[in-house]
Design an enzyme around this catalytic site. Sequence first.
Site, mmCIF file in Angstrom:
data_model
loop_
_atom_site.group_PDB
_atom_site.id
_atom_site.type_symbol
_atom_site.label_atom_id
_atom_site.label_comp_id
_atom_site.label_asym_id
_atom_site.label_seq_id
_atom_site.Cartn_x
_atom_site.Cartn_y
_atom_site.Cartn_z
ATOM 1 N N GLU A 1 34.364 -0.795 56.569
ATOM 2 C CA GLU A 1 34.655 -1.906 57.479
ATOM 3 C C GLU A 1 33.573 -2.043 58.544
ATOM 4 O O GLU A 1 33.152 -3.157 58.878
ATOM 5 C CB GLU A 1 36.030 -1.715 58.120
ATOM 6 N N HIS B 1 43.543 -3.485 57.977
ATOM 7 C CA HIS B 1 42.505 -3.528 56.950
ATOM 8 C C HIS B 1 41.144 -3.537 57.631
ATOM 9 O O HIS B 1 40.299 -2.714 57.338
ATOM 10 C CB HIS B 1 42.686 -4.767 56.068
ATOM 11 N N HIS C 1 31.310 -5.319 58.290
ATOM 12 C CA HIS C 1 31.705 -6.334 59.265
ATOM 13 C C HIS C 1 31.240 -6.029 60.690
ATOM 14 O O HIS C 1 30.761 -6.914 61.392
ATOM 15 C CB HIS C 1 33.224 -6.510 59.249
#
Length: 280
Positions: A142, A83, A146
Amino acid sequence: MQWKLLIGLSGWGFCGATATVLQSVFSTQPVFASCTNSQLLLSCTEQALSSNDSCCVENKSGLILLAQFWDIHAGYPDQWTIHGLWTDYCTNSTWPEFCDDSRAHSNITAILQSRGKYELLQTMNNVWPNSEGLVDSLWFHEWNKHGTCMTTLEPGCTSSDKLELDSYQGIIDYFSSAVDLYSRFPVFQALARRNILPGRIYQTTLVASAIEEELGILPNLQCDTNGTLSELWLYFYVKGPIKYLEFYPTQPDSTSSCNVSLYYPKKYPSNPYPVTNVIP
């Protein structure tokens, strides 16, 4: 309790259908900048949080999460998939996100191709898929959410006097580090060794304990509203920059969303609903 995860390339790799050699793609040494041993602090310690050296220590949010999906519509049937690689604050189960709009991108495939990272890109297509088939949309989300919050991946941390600054190096380090860490935690194989296989209902504690005993790390299991296992999170501290790959497993900082029992579904099912009894 915490354990040290010794990161080394020999003896590690993917299991099952995605077995491949990663040694030519990943390195435990920095690409450009280097840090002395005295600068390599373990994240979330008092020293790390008070350090001004954001290139050699994650000093803003140093609790690292490796999130793995069990997506019944993506990846190989014997494979959990990535993920993302996330960073949380060291306390309170909170996290930063979308930290630098100037480094946000929507063309991760093109960036990796432009730097000749074809093997990394192929590996990502195998182990970091999207059930919608639009891998770039997952990858750039992502990174933007992040990756841009990891201080040791900032552009100034990947330059030196000898090499020109490459604004994409942090992106490369983010994805290669995530794939490398993922390869060390083959969840499907760990569960299979304990005869925990898709298509059945299990006690949640049984699944968590099996992963902890097999892989040396306690997972945070995540279920959907129907009690179906869909994801897990693994937690680490990191010593030095992310790309040095020296991770230390630690306890989850939040609770599981699963009930006392959970359903571990088969991938690509004709009938997605459980039909078997709970396994004690």
